[in-house]
Design an enzyme around this catalytic site. Structure first.
Site, PDB file in Angstrom:
ATOM      1  N   LYS A  13       0.735  -1.042   0.179  1.00  0.00           N
ATOM      2  CA  LYS A  13       0.264   0.382  -0.363  1.00  0.00           C
ATOM      3  C   LYS A  13       0.537   1.680   0.316  1.00  0.00           C
ATOM      4  CE  LYS A  13      -2.148  -1.167   3.948  1.00  0.00           C
ATOM      5  NZ  LYS A  13      -1.687  -2.316   3.979  1.00  0.00           N
ATOM      6  N   ARG A  87      -9.181   0.902   8.846  1.00  0.00           N
ATOM      7  CA  ARG A  87      -9.342  -0.566   9.766  1.00  0.00           C
ATOM      8  C   ARG A  87      -9.935  -1.111  10.142  1.00  0.00           C
ATOM      9  NH1 ARG A  87      -2.903   0.143   9.101  1.00  0.00           N
ATOM     10  NH2 ARG A  87      -1.660  -1.763   9.579  1.00  0.00           N
ATOM     11  N   ARG A 126      11.923  -7.036   5.553  1.00  0.00           N
ATOM     12  CA  ARG A 126      12.166  -5.496   4.844  1.00  0.00           C
ATOM     13  C   ARG A 126      12.766  -4.466   5.576  1.00  0.00           C
ATOM     14  NH1 ARG A 126       5.957  -2.969   4.690  1.00  0.00           N
ATOM     15  NH2 ARG A 126       5.807  -3.632   6.651  1.00  0.00           N
ATOM     16  N   ARG A 160      11.588  -1.909  10.569  1.00  0.00           N
ATOM     17  CA  ARG A 160      10.190  -1.090  11.498  1.00  0.00           C
ATOM     18  C   ARG A 160      10.350  -2.256  12.996  1.00  0.00           C
ATOM     19  NH1 ARG A 160       5.227  -0.039   8.176  1.00  0.00           N
ATOM     20  NH2 ARG A 160       4.570  -0.844  10.214  1.00  0.00           N
ATOM     21  N   ARG A 171      -0.097  -9.215  13.814  1.00  0.00           N
ATOM     22  CA  ARG A 171      -0.648  -7.499  12.966  1.00  0.00           C
ATOM     23  C   ARG A 171      -1.869  -8.746  11.511  1.00  0.00           C
ATOM     24  NH1 ARG A 171       4.841  -5.832  10.955  1.00  0.00           N
ATOM     25  NH2 ARG A 171       3.438  -4.291   9.599  1.00  0.00           N
TER      26      ARG A 171
END
Ligand code: AMP
Length: 215
Positions: A13, A87, A126, A160, A171
Site C-alpha cells: 500500500k 482499519r 523489509r 521497523r 497484525r
C-alpha cells in the site's frame, strides 16, 4: 479523487501510494506514518501508542480518527490516498462522515490481494527509509552498499520495530478480524475493486492506474 488502498500489512500500500503522490499530485495519508511520527515526538499519546504498535495490535479508533480529522482540515490538493486507514468499521463510518463534512467522498477502494506466505516473506526481509518511506527487501531490493537511500539520500534506513514474525502474527490477525470486514462494507457501497498485489511493482501500478482512469 479520494481513494483507499486496502490490504494486509506488506501488501504494498505504502509503495503504491508514494507512486500516486509522485505521478498524480495526490496526498498520502498514512496513519501508520502519523503514529510512527507521534511515537518519536515524546508526547503522552506517542508513548501510549508505541507499545500497542510494537505488539502489532490496533491503536484505538479515537486516536486514529483524531489524526485523520486533523489532516483533513489541511489542503488535500489533487485528492487523498488513504493508506492503512480505515482499519475498522467504526473508522470507515467516521471517514464517511468526515468526507461528507468537506463535501467530498470516496471515488473507489482498491483491495490489494496477496497471500499470507508472501506477506511473511516480504515483511521479515523489509527495511524502510525513515525519511521518505522507500522500501528495501533483503532478497529483491537490498539496501545500497553505501547505506544511503537511493530515493532521498538519507542514511536512516531501518527495520521497523513491528516487522518481525511475532508482531506480524498479531497484525495479520488484526487484519482478518477487524479490517477485512471492510471488503464487504465497501462492496455493498459499490466502491470496491481489486488488484493482484503479488504482481511486479510496475504492473501493480499500471493496474491501479487503469482502475483510477475508469472511475
Ligand atoms: P502500518 O504502517 O499501516 O502497517 O501501521 C503500523 C501500526 O500502526 C499498526 O500495526 C497499528 O498498530 C497502527 N495503526 C496504523 N494505522 C492504524 C489504524 N487505522 N487503526 C489502528 N491502528 C493503526
Amino acid at each position: 479523487m479520494n481513494i483507499i488502498l486496502l490490504g494486509p500489512p506488506g501488501a504494498g500500500k505504502g509503495t503504491q501510494a508514494r507512486r500516486l503522490v509522485a505521478e498524480r499530485g495526490m496526498v498520502q495519508l498514512s496513519t501508520g506514518d502519523m503514529l510512527r511520527e507521534a511515537r518519536t515526538s515524546g508526547t503522552e499519546m506517542g508513548k501510549r501508542v508505541a507499545a500497542v504498535m510494537d505488539s502489532g495490535a490496533l491503536v484505538t479508533d479515537e486516536i486514529v480518527i483524531g489524526l485523520i480529522a486533523e489532516k483533513l482540515e489541511g489542503d488535500t490538493g489533487g485528492g487523498i490516498i488513504f493508506d492503512g486507514f480505515p482499519r475498522t468499521l467504526a473508522q470507515a463510518d467516521a471517514l464517511s462522515d468526515l468526507l461528507g463534512e468537506k463535501n467530498t467522498e470516496l471515488a473507489t477502494v482498491i483491495e490489494m490481494q496477496v497471500d499470507d506466505d508472501a506477506l511473511v516473506a516480504r515483511i521479515t526481509a523489509r527495511s524502510t527509509c525513515a525519511d521518505c518511506g522507500e522500501v528495501y527487501n533483503d532478497n529483491t531490493k537490498p539496501i545500497p552498499a553505501d547505506g544511503k537511500c537511493s530515493n532521498c539520500g538519507s542514511d536512516k534506513i531501518t527495520r521497523r520495530a513491528d516487522d518481525n514474525e511475532d508482531s506480524l502474527k498479531t497484525r495479520l490477525l488484526a487484519y482478518y478480524k477487524q479490517t477485512s470486514p471492510l471488503i464487504g462494507y465497501y462492496y455493498a457501497k459499490g466502491l470496491l475493486t481489486d488488484v493482484d498485489g503479488l504482481a511486479e511493482m510496475d504492473d501493480v501500478a499500471a493496474e491501479i492506474k487503469k482502475k483510477l482512469d475508469t472511475v
